[in-house]
Design a protein around this motif. Structure first.
Motif, short mmCIF file in Angstrom:
data_model
loop_
_atom_site.label_atom_id
_atom_site.label_comp_id
_atom_site.label_asym_id
_atom_site.label_seq_id
_atom_site.Cartn_x
_atom_site.Cartn_y
_atom_site.Cartn_z
N ILE A 14 0.84 -1.20 0.00
CA ILE A 14 0.00 0.00 0.00
C ILE A 14 0.87 1.25 0.00
N ASN A 15 1.92 1.24 0.81
CA ASN A 15 2.85 2.37 0.86
C ASN A 15 3.42 2.72 -0.50
N PHE A 16 3.87 1.71 -1.22
CA PHE A 16 4.52 1.95 -2.51
C PHE A 16 3.56 2.63 -3.48
N TYR A 17 2.38 2.07 -3.64
CA TYR A 17 1.45 2.60 -4.64
C TYR A 17 0.85 3.95 -4.22
N VAL A 18 0.61 4.13 -2.91
CA VAL A 18 0.15 5.43 -2.44
C VAL A 18 1.23 6.48 -2.72
N GLY A 19 2.48 6.12 -2.45
CA GLY A 19 3.60 7.03 -2.74
C GLY A 19 3.67 7.37 -4.21
N TYR A 20 3.41 6.37 -5.07
CA TYR A 20 3.43 6.59 -6.52
C TYR A 20 2.34 7.57 -6.95
N VAL A 21 1.13 7.38 -6.42
CA VAL A 21 0.01 8.28 -6.75
C VAL A 21 0.31 9.70 -6.26
N ILE A 22 0.88 9.82 -5.06
CA ILE A 22 1.26 11.14 -4.52
C ILE A 22 2.28 11.81 -5.42
N MET A 23 3.29 11.07 -5.86
CA MET A 23 4.33 11.62 -6.74
C MET A 23 3.72 12.12 -8.05
N ALA A 24 2.86 11.30 -8.66
CA ALA A 24 2.26 11.65 -9.95
C ALA A 24 1.43 12.93 -9.85
N THR A 25 0.70 13.09 -8.74
CA THR A 25 -0.14 14.27 -8.56
C THR A 25 0.68 15.49 -8.15
N ALA A 26 1.66 15.28 -7.26
CA ALA A 26 2.47 16.40 -6.76
C ALA A 26 3.27 17.07 -7.88
N ILE A 27 3.69 16.30 -8.86
CA ILE A 27 4.45 16.85 -9.98
C ILE A 27 3.66 17.93 -10.71
N LEU A 28 2.34 17.82 -10.66
CA LEU A 28 1.48 18.82 -11.32
C LEU A 28 1.64 20.21 -10.72
N MET A 29 2.21 20.29 -9.50
CA MET A 29 2.44 21.60 -8.89
C MET A 29 3.43 22.45 -9.69
#
Length: 511
Positions: A14-29
């Motif tokens: 769960i940690n890995f994929y949640v981290g991946y989703v966070i990274m993908a969205t955060a890059i939009l900043m």
């Protein structure tokens, strides 16, 4: 001991994929960062640099702690559902940081409210001084809405190259269940391709229209971009506090109406039309359900507004009445009236019609909220099937079908699922109505606002303000979240969380 190790392995996946989703969205900043640089908004630029640093750091830590187990353990349904629901919670907190740093919200709770409103494509606003908001933060508000409409997990899956086993489970966890092609990663990419193509076309159309009605070319472009993002995602955010009323333009209203109706349709329907199957628009149970309910609600609303003398001519009835009905029905939340006008001018019956429209909502696997036209269609089909069974001999076995991209046999499982989700929405709506009346708001106003948050709509009758009780803000945040993810994945997250706490507590007692 094995059970403890297994639970820890689940946690790492769960940690890995949640981290991946966070990274993908955060890059939009980076987009509001570039926007802030363009407009020399140095304070906003610093806010986003701080925010993206926090988000990317957390994403990297979560991915790093989970990396060792993603190849050796299969992603299960519980993983996918928890990944989707927990990603939304964490991202809401992270994406609220630039709001809070900007000083345009009274509290961090208000910032969380607006981000959840954006991600769930609701469109209710607590941000203050909206007319003087920085361009960078305005860009971020609308990016949140646009990404939330498609889904953060869908965004992450679009960029995923490796580790795609179990991707469908995460995809379903975000309230979507239609695969456009056999591969979920490619389905996610098609969803984004459709959205980006419409983004380009829609922004250009609104840009030209904006210049035509008197906006400067730069202002017209950014307003067109922002309004399209909200219209397509049925989000309801707008760059100005007056929302669509700010433009005072019939052409702008017609254009946004077309865009948010198209945006409320199922992505599978869009893909079918793109593939050349244009007849699907007329054959599909969702479009049939939507156009029937929209026509009935619009007719009775327009009739009452005309008979009551609220509007004196057909154009006014269409612009103020039908526009807001369709905005409610598609769960967009664009409005060309002041919030209190619904209560003070429209009267009870048209407001009840809007409440019904907001609860029904748009299409499944779209950017819209509400029960969804598919479920409404299934309920009516099941009622007709039951009546038919009662009228015919027990010996006669009849198979009932409906058309949704293809011919599908109506079975008890589908009907049960449709009823269950509708009941959950109704319960959420009644709780919201009860809470509103508890805090002293009129029953009809409480029901209107509850329908808006439950159906992820965004129209307001004046209840949602920065001064409303904190408990009501928290409930509205939860209602928007549950409504957007359609309950199941959130229930799994709650069950896993409390189940884990219970197990930990029992272990502590034993030792």
């Amino acid at each position: 001991m094995k059970k403890i190790v297994k639970n820890f392995d689940d946690f790492k996946i769960i940690n890995f994929y949640v981290g991946y989703v966070i990274m993908a969205t955060a890059i939009l900043m980076f987009i509001p960062i570039v926007t802030s640089l363009m407009f020399k908004e140095w304070s906003t630029l610093l806010d986003f640099i701080i925010s993206i640093s926090i988000a990317l750091s957390l994403g990297i830590i979560l991915m790093f702690t989970g990396r060792s187990k993603i190849d050796s353990v299969k992603v299960q349904w519980k993983h996918g559902l928890i990944i989707a629901s927990s990603s939304w919670v964490i991202l809401t907190l992270l994406c609220a940081v630039p709001y809070a740093l900007s000083g345009n919200t009274r509290s961090f709770l208000d910032a969380i409210f607006d981000v959840m409103s954006g991600f769930t494509t609701t469109g209710l606003v607590l941000t203050q001084d909206l007319d003087h908001l920085s361009m960078g933060l305005n860009m971020w508000r609308h990016i949140i809405t646009f990404v939330g409409g498609q889904g953060m997990v869908v965004l992450a899956l679009s960029f995923m190259v490796n580790h795609t086993l179990g991707a469908y489970k995460m995809y379903v966890g975000e309230g979507k269940d239609v695969e456009l092609v056999p591969n979920v990663k490619n389905t996610a990419r098609i969803i984004w391709k459709i959205s980006i193509v419409y983004l380009i076309i829609g922004t250009i159309m609104l840009w030209i229209n904006g210049i035509f009605i008197g906006l400067t070319p730069v202002t017209a472009f950014f307003h067109g971009l922002f309004i399209f993002m909200s219209a397509w995602s049925t989000g309801g955010f707008a760059p100005m506090s007056q929302n669509i009323l700010y433009y005072h333009s019939l052409s702008y209203e017609l254009l946004t109406m077309i865009l948010f109706v198209i945006g409320s349709l199922n992505f599978a329907l869009h893909y079918a039309v793109w593939q050349g199957n244009k007849k699907e628009v007329f054959k599909n149970i969702e479009t049939q359900s939507f156009f029937i309910t929209a026509l009935i609600i619009s007719f009775f609303t327009a009739l009452k507004l005309t008979n009551s003398g609220v509007y004196s001519n057909g154009i006014s009835v269409f612009r103020k009445g039908v526009y807001n009905v369709l905005s409610a029905h598609t769960t967009t939340g664009f409005g060309n009236l002041y919030a209190r006008q619904f209560a003070t001018e429209w009267g009870d019956f048209p407001v009840v019609m809007l409440i019904i429209a907001m609860l029904i909502g748009g299409s499944a696997c779209s950017t819209a909220g509400g029960f969804k036209g598919l479920r409404v269609g299934l309920v009516f089909k099941s009622i007709i099937a039951e009546i038919d069974k009662l009228l015919n001999s027990d010996r006669k076995i009849k198979v009932f079908k409906f058309h949704h991209i293809k011919e599908i046999i109506l079975d008890d499982g589908m009907v049960k699922s449709a009823y269950l989700i509708i009941i959950c929405y109704i319960i959420l709506f009644f709780i919201g109505t009860a809470m509103g009346t508890y805090y002293g708001y009129p029953v009809l106003s409480s029901a209107f606002e509850a329908a808006s948050v439950t159906g992820n709509v965004g129209l307001s009758i004046g209840v949602t303000t920065p001064s409303m009780p904190a408990a009501l803000k928290i409930y509205y945040i939860i209602a928007m979240y549950l409504g957007r993810l359609e309950f199941i994945s959130v229930f799994v997250l709650i069950g896993a969380t409390f189940g884990g706490i219970k197990k930990l507590w029992l272990r502590l007692i034993k030792h």
